[in-house]
Motif scaffolding. Structure first.
Motif, mmCIF file in Angstrom:
data_model
loop_
_atom_site.group_PDB
_atom_site.id
_atom_site.type_symbol
_atom_site.label_atom_id
_atom_site.label_comp_id
_atom_site.label_asym_id
_atom_site.label_seq_id
_atom_site.Cartn_x
_atom_site.Cartn_y
_atom_site.Cartn_z
ATOM 1 N N GLN A 45 0.826 -1.207 0.000
ATOM 2 C CA GLN A 45 0.000 0.000 0.000
ATOM 3 C C GLN A 45 0.860 1.255 0.000
ATOM 4 O OE1 GLN A 45 -2.483 -0.737 3.442
ATOM 5 N NE2 GLN A 45 -4.199 -1.127 2.073
ATOM 6 N N SER A 46 2.099 1.147 0.476
ATOM 7 C CA SER A 46 3.000 2.292 0.431
ATOM 8 C C SER A 46 4.416 1.813 0.155
ATOM 9 C CB SER A 46 2.946 3.098 1.731
ATOM 10 O OG SER A 46 3.470 2.351 2.792
ATOM 11 N N ALA A 47 5.189 2.711 -0.436
ATOM 12 C CA ALA A 47 6.582 2.405 -0.766
ATOM 13 C C ALA A 47 7.403 3.681 -0.588
ATOM 14 C CB ALA A 47 6.694 1.897 -2.203
ATOM 15 N N THR A 48 8.685 3.493 -0.359
ATOM 16 C CA THR A 48 9.596 4.609 -0.155
ATOM 17 C C THR A 48 10.560 4.686 -1.329
ATOM 18 O OG1 THR A 48 9.457 4.287 2.221
ATOM 19 C CG2 THR A 48 11.297 5.589 1.436
ATOM 20 N N ILE A 49 10.831 5.915 -1.764
ATOM 21 C CA ILE A 49 11.811 6.136 -2.826
ATOM 22 C C ILE A 49 12.761 7.245 -2.382
ATOM 23 C CG2 ILE A 49 10.230 5.457 -4.665
ATOM 24 C CD1 ILE A 49 9.991 8.485 -5.373
ATOM 25 N N THR A 50 13.882 7.339 -3.052
ATOM 26 C CA THR A 50 14.755 8.495 -2.927
ATOM 27 C C THR A 50 14.708 9.186 -4.275
ATOM 28 O OG1 THR A 50 16.158 7.371 -1.322
ATOM 29 C CG2 THR A 50 17.090 9.299 -2.418
ATOM 30 N N ALA A 51 14.362 10.475 -4.239
ATOM 31 C CA ALA A 51 14.161 11.224 -5.477
ATOM 32 C C ALA A 51 15.182 12.343 -5.618
ATOM 33 C CB ALA A 51 12.753 11.803 -5.507
ATOM 34 N N ASP A 52 15.561 12.622 -6.863
ATOM 35 C CA ASP A 52 16.442 13.730 -7.192
ATOM 36 C C ASP A 52 15.625 14.712 -8.022
ATOM 37 O OD1 ASP A 52 18.364 15.507 -8.030
ATOM 38 O OD2 ASP A 52 19.533 14.043 -9.163
ATOM 39 N N CYS A 53 15.468 15.928 -7.506
ATOM 40 C CA CYS A 53 14.677 16.953 -8.202
ATOM 41 C C CYS A 53 15.574 18.070 -8.731
ATOM 42 C CB CYS A 53 13.607 17.511 -7.269
ATOM 43 S SG CYS A 53 12.469 16.258 -6.644
ATOM 44 N N GLY A 54 16.822 17.749 -9.028
ATOM 45 C CA GLY A 54 17.750 18.731 -9.588
ATOM 46 C C GLY A 54 17.978 19.897 -8.646
ATOM 47 N N ILE B 150 9.116 21.221 -12.560
ATOM 48 C CA ILE B 150 10.119 20.570 -11.718
ATOM 49 C C ILE B 150 10.028 19.076 -12.007
ATOM 50 C CG2 ILE B 150 10.824 20.092 -9.341
ATOM 51 C CD1 ILE B 150 9.137 22.712 -8.654
ATOM 52 N N THR B 151 11.138 18.464 -12.374
ATOM 53 C CA THR B 151 11.149 17.031 -12.665
ATOM 54 C C THR B 151 11.986 16.310 -11.619
ATOM 55 O OG1 THR B 151 10.902 17.453 -15.028
ATOM 56 C CG2 THR B 151 11.699 15.269 -14.391
ATOM 57 N N CYS B 152 11.378 15.285 -11.030
ATOM 58 C CA CYS B 152 12.060 14.454 -10.038
ATOM 59 C C CYS B 152 12.155 13.030 -10.580
ATOM 60 C CB CYS B 152 11.278 14.429 -8.723
ATOM 61 S SG CYS B 152 11.028 16.050 -7.965
ATOM 62 N N THR B 153 13.278 12.383 -10.335
ATOM 63 C CA THR B 153 13.449 10.988 -10.729
ATOM 64 C C THR B 153 13.933 10.182 -9.529
ATOM 65 O OG1 THR B 153 15.698 11.436 -11.489
ATOM 66 C CG2 THR B 153 13.960 11.514 -13.150
ATOM 67 N N ALA B 154 13.521 8.935 -9.475
ATOM 68 C CA ALA B 154 13.971 8.039 -8.412
ATOM 69 C C ALA B 154 15.416 7.653 -8.683
ATOM 70 C CB ALA B 154 13.083 6.805 -8.340
ATOM 71 N N THR B 155 16.227 7.621 -7.636
ATOM 72 C CA THR B 155 17.647 7.275 -7.804
ATOM 73 C C THR B 155 17.900 5.783 -7.662
ATOM 74 O OG1 THR B 155 18.079 7.716 -5.471
ATOM 75 C CG2 THR B 155 18.397 9.550 -7.012
ATOM 76 N N GLY B 156 16.855 5.019 -7.355
ATOM 77 C CA GLY B 156 16.967 3.572 -7.222
ATOM 78 C C GLY B 156 15.576 2.968 -7.107
ATOM 79 N N PRO B 157 15.486 1.657 -7.060
ATOM 80 C CA PRO B 157 14.184 0.992 -6.944
ATOM 81 C C PRO B 157 13.457 1.378 -5.652
ATOM 82 C CG PRO B 157 15.881 -0.592 -7.534
ATOM 83 C CD PRO B 157 16.581 0.689 -7.172
ATOM 84 N N GLN B 158 12.140 1.350 -5.709
ATOM 85 C CA GLN B 158 11.353 1.661 -4.512
ATOM 86 C C GLN B 158 11.383 0.484 -3.550
ATOM 87 O OE1 GLN B 158 7.809 2.480 -6.802
ATOM 88 N NE2 GLN B 158 6.723 0.748 -5.886
ATOM 89 N N SER B 159 11.172 0.812 -2.287
ATOM 90 C CA SER B 159 11.203 -0.205 -1.244
ATOM 91 C C SER B 159 9.851 -0.239 -0.540
ATOM 92 C CB SER B 159 12.300 0.153 -0.237
ATOM 93 O OG SER B 159 12.314 -0.761 0.834
ATOM 94 N N PRO B 160 9.226 -1.370 -0.356
ATOM 95 C CA PRO B 160 9.774 -2.724 -0.387
ATOM 96 C C PRO B 160 9.752 -3.367 -1.770
ATOM 97 C CG PRO B 160 7.545 -2.833 0.455
ATOM 98 C CD PRO B 160 7.855 -1.376 0.210
ATOM 99 N N GLY B 161 9.185 -2.739 -2.765
ATOM 100 C CA GLY B 161 9.136 -3.312 -4.100
ATOM 101 C C GLY B 161 8.067 -2.628 -4.915
ATOM 102 N N PRO B 162 7.862 -3.066 -6.158
ATOM 103 C CA PRO B 162 6.886 -2.412 -7.034
ATOM 104 C C PRO B 162 5.457 -2.586 -6.524
ATOM 105 C CG PRO B 162 7.752 -4.397 -8.061
ATOM 106 C CD PRO B 162 8.520 -4.203 -6.799
ATOM 107 N N PHE B 163 4.581 -1.681 -6.971
ATOM 108 C CA PHE B 163 3.158 -1.817 -6.687
ATOM 109 C C PHE B 163 2.593 -2.866 -7.623
ATOM 110 C CE2 PHE B 163 3.849 2.698 -5.442
ATOM 111 C CZ PHE B 163 3.496 2.583 -4.111
ATOM 112 N N VAL B 164 1.881 -3.843 -7.076
ATOM 113 C CA VAL B 164 1.240 -4.884 -7.887
ATOM 114 C C VAL B 164 -0.244 -4.727 -7.677
ATOM 115 C CG1 VAL B 164 1.008 -7.343 -8.344
ATOM 116 C CG2 VAL B 164 3.231 -6.409 -7.673
ATOM 117 N N PHE B 165 -0.968 -4.524 -8.785
ATOM 118 C CA PHE B 165 -2.407 -4.274 -8.738
ATOM 119 C C PHE B 165 -3.176 -5.561 -9.047
ATOM 120 C CE2 PHE B 165 -0.317 -0.283 -9.376
ATOM 121 C CZ PHE B 165 -1.035 0.582 -8.564
ATOM 122 N N ASP B 166 -4.255 -5.765 -8.305
ATOM 123 C CA ASP B 166 -5.062 -6.972 -8.425
ATOM 124 C C ASP B 166 -5.999 -6.886 -9.620
ATOM 125 O OD1 ASP B 166 -6.223 -9.390 -7.857
ATOM 126 O OD2 ASP B 166 -7.509 -8.598 -6.286
#
Length: 158
Positions: free
Chosen positions: A34-43, A142-158
């Motif tokens: 339901q939630s995930a954490t990312i690290t983002a770079d917004c320049g 403003i453009t932000c990009t993730a610097t690595g994969p999200q944790s704990p993993g991708p969102f999987v939709f039913d």
């Protein structure tokens, strides 16, 4: 005759209670996690850790991004940020979540955008790494990009 009316009334009462129970039953969680954490770079606008929260109702899904590391550069009115969050599908391609939902924010406040709306299919696996978040504020994008994969993993939709 009275017994028949009582039984009919009892059956109707049980049916009404069952229908009410279904109406107030909690909805099933269809997206995991339901939630995930990312690290983002917004320049030039900074960057850091952000949390994405997902919901799903059939093919409709929403994502909300909150971050204490990414802050509002100036005071912003409610629903004044036009946002597009693009996630990468494990099967190829991308899915975009868009909207203009945000709370009012003072300069320096943590940034929150969403819920942003998108369409998903059963089995979609979506990841922020390789995608982007664009926020347009007063004509400035403003453009932000993730610097690595999200944790704990991708969102999987039913």
């Amino acid at each position: 005759m009275t017994g028949k009316r009582i039984r009919t009334g009892a059956v109707l009462a049980v049916g009404a209670l069952a229908a009410a129970g279904l109406a107030f039953a909690p909805t099933a969680v269809a997206v995991t996690p339901q939630s995930a954490t990312i690290t983002a770079d917004c320049g030039a606008f900074g960057g850091g850790e952000a949390t994405l929260t997902a919901t799903q109702d059939g093919t409709a899904a929403t994502l909300t991004l909150t971050s204490t590391a990414i802050t509002a550069p100036i005071a912003l009115a409610q629903d004044s940020i036009t946002s597009t969050l693009t996630l990468v599908k494990a099967s190829g391609g991308t899915t975009a979540f868009t909207g203009t939902k945000n709370p009012a924010m003072a300069a320096g406040d943590p940034v929150t955008v969403g819920p942003l709306s998108g369409t998903v299919a059963s089995g979609d696996s979506l990841e922020t790494y390789g995608g982007s978040l664009t926020m347009t504020v007063f004509g400035i994008t403003i453009t932000c990009t993730a610097t690595g994969p999200q944790s704990p993993g991708p969102f999987v939709f039913d």
